[in-house]
Design a protein around this motif. Structure first.
Motif, PDB file in Angstrom:
ATOM      1  N   PRO A 499       1.395  -1.517   0.267  1.00  0.00           N
ATOM      2  CA  PRO A 499      -0.228   0.123  -0.035  1.00  0.00           C
ATOM      3  C   PRO A 499       1.187   0.961  -0.025  1.00  0.00           C
ATOM      4  O   PRO A 499       1.480   1.531   0.228  1.00  0.00           O
ATOM      5  CB  PRO A 499      -0.786  -0.122   1.094  1.00  0.00           C
ATOM      6  CG  PRO A 499       0.221  -0.699   2.372  1.00  0.00           C
ATOM      7  CD  PRO A 499       0.576  -2.131   1.161  1.00  0.00           C
ATOM      8  N   GLN A 502      -1.413   2.991   5.033  1.00  0.00           N
ATOM      9  CA  GLN A 502      -1.447   1.644   5.228  1.00  0.00           C
ATOM     10  C   GLN A 502      -2.324   2.772   6.658  1.00  0.00           C
ATOM     11  O   GLN A 502      -1.415   3.488   8.063  1.00  0.00           O
ATOM     12  CB  GLN A 502       0.050   1.379   5.807  1.00  0.00           C
ATOM     13  CG  GLN A 502      -1.068  -0.237   7.050  1.00  0.00           C
ATOM     14  CD  GLN A 502      -0.397  -0.994   7.680  1.00  0.00           C
ATOM     15  OE1 GLN A 502       0.642  -0.549   7.676  1.00  0.00           O
ATOM     16  NE2 GLN A 502      -0.926  -2.331   7.872  1.00  0.00           N
ATOM     17  N   ASN A 521      -7.306  -1.546  -4.880  1.00  0.00           N
ATOM     18  CA  ASN A 521      -8.003  -1.233  -3.925  1.00  0.00           C
ATOM     19  C   ASN A 521      -6.981  -1.129  -2.655  1.00  0.00           C
ATOM     20  O   ASN A 521      -7.183  -1.759  -1.386  1.00  0.00           O
ATOM     21  CB  ASN A 521      -9.591  -2.054  -3.844  1.00  0.00           C
ATOM     22  CG  ASN A 521      -8.356  -4.228  -3.924  1.00  0.00           C
ATOM     23  OD1 ASN A 521      -7.328  -4.234  -3.517  1.00  0.00           O
ATOM     24  ND2 ASN A 521      -9.311  -4.954  -4.031  1.00  0.00           N
ATOM     25  N   LYS A 522      -5.549  -1.871  -2.873  1.00  0.00           N
ATOM     26  CA  LYS A 522      -4.603  -1.269  -1.834  1.00  0.00           C
ATOM     27  C   LYS A 522      -3.880  -0.499  -1.431  1.00  0.00           C
ATOM     28  O   LYS A 522      -3.197  -0.420  -0.967  1.00  0.00           O
ATOM     29  CB  LYS A 522      -4.471  -2.706  -1.651  1.00  0.00           C
ATOM     30  CG  LYS A 522      -4.880  -4.236  -1.448  1.00  0.00           C
ATOM     31  CD  LYS A 522      -4.108  -5.552  -1.038  1.00  0.00           C
ATOM     32  CE  LYS A 522      -4.927  -7.448  -0.873  1.00  0.00           C
ATOM     33  NZ  LYS A 522      -4.119  -7.835  -0.734  1.00  0.00           N
ATOM     34  N   LEU A 525      -4.822   1.031   2.297  1.00  0.00           N
ATOM     35  CA  LEU A 525      -5.139   0.277   3.431  1.00  0.00           C
ATOM     36  C   LEU A 525      -5.015   0.260   4.885  1.00  0.00           C
ATOM     37  O   LEU A 525      -4.350   0.860   5.514  1.00  0.00           O
ATOM     38  CB  LEU A 525      -3.529  -1.013   3.181  1.00  0.00           C
ATOM     39  CG  LEU A 525      -3.837  -2.240   3.956  1.00  0.00           C
ATOM     40  CD1 LEU A 525      -4.658  -3.175   3.427  1.00  0.00           C
ATOM     41  CD2 LEU A 525      -2.524  -3.497   4.098  1.00  0.00           C
ATOM     42  N   THR A 527      -6.403  -1.384   8.597  1.00  0.00           N
ATOM     43  CA  THR A 527      -6.112  -2.369   9.468  1.00  0.00           C
ATOM     44  C   THR A 527      -6.117  -1.862  10.688  1.00  0.00           C
ATOM     45  O   THR A 527      -6.987  -1.334  11.103  1.00  0.00           O
ATOM     46  CB  THR A 527      -4.766  -2.942   9.071  1.00  0.00           C
ATOM     47  OG1 THR A 527      -3.792  -2.011   9.452  1.00  0.00           O
ATOM     48  CG2 THR A 527      -4.279  -3.531   7.206  1.00  0.00           C
TER      49      THR A 527
END
Length: 530
Positions: A499, A502, A521-522, A525, A527
């Motif tokens: 990415p 992030q 789509n990343k 990212l 998380t």
């Protein structure tokens, strides 16, 4: 006839005023310009006389005048004419043998209306002074456990120390070769520093200008080349602070950081305005803002900074070095119109006193093939991947309300996984180090190359461009435990891997006008590692 008499009287008044401004030369009191005679008694006698008479100018004429410590007193202007050189004694015994820091070359305490002016030079002769100390250590005349400890700053004299003074002015002069910090203005009120040159790379701990718990300070049109922090603001009194500070039109070179707040931050910093800085060949950060000792760091406005060949661009840290006390605050920061170039290689190499290595890892038999690898004290020094700019607080104690606008940062790049690699699912393993000394490299390796933001709220990045010169495998930005981050017109033109950004355990993220050379789509990212 009456008009002529009036003109003659006016002329006489002007001449009288001119004579008063010129002042008496130190040579009238027996000072000798041979560079060897200790003229402290003669100079101090004139300073005392002028102060007792209501104030005025003490003049240092052209020549090399050596002296032991001097004490500036209320109303006295110490004026160095062009060609005047005031040399500090190189005999360590002249500075006393008492607990605590040695006497400064020129000191003042609780005085009003003091100034140092002119175009002359004040030379601390720091290297020669330390050589004298080492000689006496070897001969046994001075013991290592004495107040003058070998290679430590506690016993070394500063060039200037003004404590508890008001209406202080230092203009025009050149200050050079201090054995320790060049100058410290401590708990003063009303300080003007303008047009001075600081050239002090003779020894360690040579901060260019230290402002400690002082208020209503203006620093303008200065050139500073120092073998420690160039322009450093400290707060060592929990009941005081640095407030109402203006810095404009200065050029800084440092073997540590260029502009730094918070080496100590017991009380704090408030209402600071910085404009138009040029920073170059600086080992650590161009801009460092640190609150780690329980104080507050608020209302900081920094604009128009150009930094070239510096180890790090921006470092903002809220920590807890005072583990038994309260956590300080760090909020209300605005930094704008900044351009920084961070090179691949060590930025201060070749200077008389270079910044120390940040990662010394004994025990490695093989070094990665990187030009900056070398050995120090017999141990291999493992180079580290370049450290990004960072905004880092603590769990439950975030950095608050930071705006970065019109920022452009270029990094050397060339990060390598064989040097260090933090997988994306391991970013929470970066150590917190709450009590460590605040420095851009304090966390070791970081998982991003452009910006690392952790434990923060209310972060705004507007018109920010991040790029690297050579490829870097890490994300451009890692944002961890952040509440509220806005990216407006952020450009990252050099990334190749995903990415790019992030976001971990982050809420309130918004983006507008984000420009990236990759898609998918990343690209960003999201998380939730904890």
């Amino acid at each position: 006839m009456k008009r002529k008499l009036l003109l003659l009287a006016a002329l006489a008044g002007v001449l009288s005023l001119k004579g008063q401004v010129t002042g008496e030369p130190i040579t009238a009191y027996g000072a000798i310009a041979d560079g060897q005679t200790n003229n402290a008694a003669a100079i101090q006698q004139l300073i005392d006389k002028v102060s007792a008479g209501g104030g005025g100018r003490v003049r240092v004429p052209p020549g090399n005048f050596m002296s032991g410590p001097l004490y500036l007193k209320s109303g006295v202007e110490l004026h160095l004419e062009p060609g005047a050189r005031l040399l500090a004694s190189t005999r360590h015994a002249d500075y006393g043998d008492r607990p605590g820091r040695a006497a400064a070359f020129i000191a003042a305490r609780d005085q009003t209306g003091i100034s140092i002016t002119g175009n002359g030079v004040i030379d601390g002769q720091g290297q020669e002074l330390m050589l004298d100390l080492f000689k006496r250590l070897r001969s046994g005349e001075v013991k290592q456990d004495s107040v003058w400890r070998y290679k430590r700053p506690e016993g070394r004299p500063l060039l200037l120390t003004f404590t508890g003074c008001s209406k202080v002015k230092v203009t025009g002069v050149t200050l050079k070769n201090s054995a320790d910090w060049v100058q410290d203005y401590r708990e003063c009120n009303g300080v003007t520093i303008d047009g001075i040159t600081v050239q002090s790379t003779a020894y360690w701990n040579n901060d260019g200008i230290d402002i400690t718990d002082s208020k209503n300070v203006t620093i303008t049109n200065c050139f500073i080349n120092a073998s420690d922090d160039a322009l450093c603001f400290k707060s060592e009194n929990p009941g005081s602070s640095c407030e109402n500070i203006v810095v404009e039109n200065c050029t800084l070179r440092s073997s540590a950081s260029g502009l730094k707040f918070g080496t100590r931050s017991d009380g704090g910093f408030k209402n600071i305005k910085v404009r138009n800085l040029t920073i170059f060949d600086t080992y650590r950060s161009a801009i460092a803002l640190e609150s780690v000792d329980g104080g507050r760091l608020e209302q900081i406005d920094i604009r128009d900074v150009y930094a070239k060949n510096t180890g790090n661009a921006i470092f903002i840290r809220r920590g807890h070095r005072n583990q038994q006390g309260a956590v300080g605050t760090l909020k209300g920061i605005y930094i704008a119109n900044v351009k920084v170039e961070t090179p691949l290689l060590k930025p201060d190499q070749g200077y008389p006193v270079e910044g120390p290595p940040d990662h010394l890892r004994p025990g490695f038999d093989r070094m990665p093939a990187r030009p900056s690898s070398f050995h120090i004290y017999g141990h291999p020094f493992l180079p580290y991947n370049l450290v990004p700019s960072s905004i880092v607080g603590l769990p439950g104690y975030p950095v608050e309300d930071v705006t970065l606008e019109n920022i452009e940062i270029s990094y050397g790049g060339r990060a390598r996984k064989e040097i260090a690699h933090i997988p994306l699912d391991k970013i929470t393993t970066v150590p917190e180090n709450p009590a460590n000394y605040p420095e851009f490299s304090m966390f070791g390796e970081l998982p991003s190359w452009g910006f690392y933001i952790r434990h923060a709220t209310g972060i705004k990045m507007i018109n920010v461009t991040l790029r690297y010169v050579e490829d870097d495998f890490r994300p451009a930005m890692v944002v961890d435990d952040v509440k509220g981050i806005s990216l407006v017109n952020v450009k990252i033109p050099t990334v190749k891997e995903l990415p790019v950004i992030q976001l971990n355990n982050t809420t309130g993220y918004t983006a507008q006008g984000l420009e990236l050379p990759v898609t998918g789509n990343k690209t960003i990212l999201t998380t939730n590692y904890r």
